[in-house]
Scaffold this motif. Structure first.
Motif, PDB file in Angstrom:
ATOM      1  N   GLU A   8       0.866  -1.001  -0.044  1.00 50.23           N
ATOM      2  CA  GLU A   8       0.017  -0.101  -0.034  1.00 50.23           C
ATOM      3  C   GLU A   8       0.997   1.357  -0.063  1.00 50.23           C
ATOM      4  OE1 GLU A   8      -2.562   0.133   3.467  1.00 50.23           O
ATOM      5  OE2 GLU A   8      -3.432   2.164   2.788  1.00 50.23           O
ATOM      6  N   LYS A  12       1.155   4.473  -2.579  1.00 48.80           N
ATOM      7  CA  LYS A  12       0.735   5.682  -1.930  1.00 48.80           C
ATOM      8  C   LYS A  12       2.025   6.700  -2.184  1.00 48.80           C
ATOM      9  CE  LYS A  12      -2.824   7.070   1.154  1.00 48.80           C
ATOM     10  NZ  LYS A  12      -3.587   6.644   2.295  1.00 48.80           N
ATOM     11  N   LYS A  13       2.952   6.316  -1.828  1.00 49.56           N
ATOM     12  CA  LYS A  13       4.336   7.116  -1.828  1.00 49.56           C
ATOM     13  C   LYS A  13       5.359   6.873  -3.135  1.00 49.56           C
ATOM     14  CE  LYS A  13       5.611   5.684   2.600  1.00 49.56           C
ATOM     15  NZ  LYS A  13       6.223   5.736   3.881  1.00 49.56           N
ATOM     16  N   ALA A 267       1.701   3.455   4.950  1.00 51.86           N
ATOM     17  CA  ALA A 267       1.165   4.140   3.941  1.00 51.86           C
ATOM     18  C   ALA A 267       0.453   5.535   4.635  1.00 51.86           C
ATOM     19  CB  ALA A 267       0.084   3.533   3.292  1.00 51.86           C
TER      20      ALA A 267
END
Lengths: 304, 260
Positions: A8, A12-13, A267
């Motif tokens: 995740e 996201k990053k 996340a």
């Protein structure tokens, strides 16, 4: 479908930010190994010796306090050079946190990290790990054995030094011991070696008392209970007080290796690398934080 | 635990007591396991401490038990050796893992005058009190096999004698009669323990398939006279005269037939 920790966070990053600390650590581990290996491989002598005791640029002596401790227990008072070298190492780890050794320096970390990673991927479940405090008992037993046998008792089988020395001087049959640790971590006990047994890590845990850098769960309010940090942490028992407790958000356990993997895989960006003084500015109330809690021993913890 | 007869706080106490008991037992198991490992290691160390005879320690090495307490297994002496003589024992080599040694038949010690291996040792496992390499005692060369040694067979090999860095001090040739031919001489190499450093050049140079002269650990190679023992001729030389009162030696002369 089992959840893959960090997946995740990657979404996201981005992959790089979700592996920042891991990449830094691997660079540190491999860079140090390279510094030792450049001499024997290419004749470029930056560092001579091994992590046990070394001479950098023909000037700076460094000695591992764990080895010196065994030698002292065995009844030998070494030359000043080794004592100064151990003093420098001691001062360094008291400043940065002892278990920085485990996750940023120790070559065995790559082996056990790989075992832990494979274990998650293969979804292997078994929980036959001994108590995390076994390593402290083992440290004591080793010092007694050194005293009794007049030798550096742990050095007959120490997987960490056997691996590091083996990579620089020839492995011999040490691969079998390293493989043993790998299989133990993979098949028998989650994070069994570094998190439960290694007496070298135990020594460095004791030096973790004063280190300045600390992982903090600063944005713990944002935690969505995905458990990814618990899955990747080499010492998962240490996260809860900081993440879910009412006290300080600093992961204050002596067993934190400062690997920063929890920062990577989150996340929600709950964790950050801060200093041990950070909580004053955040305004968290001071937690009651007895040493026994920080050792995660459990024995001295009040039962009520 | 969930017995309806007990009130809630009591049940909680019981739970907590059982959790405490469990924690205690886990600690006992951890401590017991660690103690067992410690005992096993101690026992193993005692048994494995004996160094195999083929392995010779670097110059200046403390006596084996003290050496194993002092050496931190760092390899700095091995790195300092300019001739690749020294090796760091790997796990399974039969020598305490991580400790330095050399095998003279492979690469002997070249006896560097500045003794870099000793200087490199940070702990004193190699004693810096050794300043003259000729005074090193890494081991003792022993001409162990008289049956195959060419000189013992009356030939003039002499290689061990000639290669010795301390020729005519550590190894001399002792001329003896060759009883086999009855008219030749044998030149027997004799090692003198007060001069031999154990560098192993003789063992390396021995022309046989397997060396007849070998460097052995001193305590295995060397005998020791009883401390009370005196050699009469040495005492006599020291005193400049016989130490026995003349009358003590006036023994009756016994000859066949009783004559004198």
């Amino acid at each position: 479908m089992t959840r893959i920790p960090g997946r995740e966070a990657i979404g996201k990053k981005g992959w790089l930010r979700a592996h920042k600390w891991l990449l830094l650590r691997r660079s540190s581990q491999l860079g140090l190994l390279l510094a030792f290996a450049l001499g024997p491989w290419l004749g470029i002598w930056i560092v001579r010796g091994t992590l046990t005791s070394s001479l950098t640029l023909d000037r700076l002596p460094l000695t591992d306090p764990f080895f010196l401790l065994q030698s002292l227990a065995a009844g030998h008072l070494p030359y000043r050079e080794a004592l100064i070298g151990a003093g420098i190492v001691l001062a360094f780890y008291l400043l940065v946190g002892g278990r920085v050794y485990c996750s940023w320096v120790c070559p065995m970390n790559i082996v056990t990290d790989t075992a832990a990673w494979l274990r998650r991927r293969l979804n292997l479940q078994s929980a036959r790990a001994p108590s995390p405090s076994t390593r402290y008992w083992l440290l004591g037993a080793i010092l007694v054995a050194s005293l009794a046998s007049g030798t550096l008792a742990w050095e007959w089988i120490n997987p960490v030094s056997l691996l590091h020395r083996g990579l620089l001087f020839g492995l011999g049959a040490a691969w079998a011991i390293v493989l043993g640790v790998f299989l133990y971590d993979l098949l028998i006990a989650t994070k069994g070696w570094c998190g439960h047994l290694c007496p070298m890590g135990a020594t460095y845990s004791l030096l973790n008392l004063t280190g300045v850098p600390k992982v903090s769960a600063l944005r713990r309010a944002a935690c969505d209970d995905c458990l990814d940090c618990y899955a990747v942490c080499p010492e998962p028992q240490i996260i809860r007080p900081a993440l879910k407790g009412d006290g300080s958000a600093i992961v204050s356990s002596l067993n934190c290796t400062h690997c920063g993997r929890c920062i990577d895989v989150c996340a929600q960006d709950v964790f950050q690398m801060t200093t041990r003084f950070h909580h004053r500015r955040v305004g968290h109330e001071q937690g009651t934080d007895p040493i026994a809690d920080r050792l995660d021993c459990g024995t001295a913890r009040p039962v009520h | 635990m969930s017995d309806p007869g007990t009130t809630l706080p009591e049940a909680g106490d019981a739970l907590r007591a059982s959790a405490a008991r469990r924690r205690f037992l886990v600690q006992v198991a951890a401590a017991g396991g660690a103690a067992l490992v410690g005992i096993g290691l101690g026992a193993y160390a005692r048994q494995a401490r004996a160094r195999p005879a083929f392995a010779v320690r670097p110059p200046g090495a403390l006596a084996e038990p003290a050496f194993l307490a002092a050496c931190v297994r760092c390899g700095l002496c091995v790195r300092a050796c300019p001739y690749d003589t020294l090796k760091l024992s790997a796990f399974g080599d039969g020598v305490a893992p991580g400790t330095p040694y050399f095998e003279p038949r492979r690469v002997p010690c070249e006896m560097c005058p500045d003794i870099p291996c000793v200087k490199a040792c940070p702990t004193g496992a190699l004693d810096r009190g050794l300043e003259d390499i000729a005074r090193a005692s890494m081991g003792l060369a022993v001409l162990i096999d008289h049956e195959t040694c060419l000189n013992f067979n009356g030939l003039r090999c002499d290689v061990c004698y000639r290669i010795c860095p301390l020729i005519d001090k550590a190894i001399t040739l002792d001329m003896q009669r060759n009883a086999r031919t009855g008219k030749h001489a044998m030149f027997i190499p004799v090692v003198h323990s007060d001069a031999c450093t154990g560098c192993g050049k003789c063992e390396r140079a021995c022309v046989l398939e397997t060396a007849a002269i070998k460097v052995l650990p001193i305590q295995q190679a060397k005998g020791e006279l009883g401390r009370h023992y005196r050699l009469g001729w040495e005492e006599k030389a020291k005193a400049g005269k016989s130490l026995l009162p003349q009358e003590v030696l006036e023994l009756p002369v016994r000859r066949p037939g009783g004559g004198s």
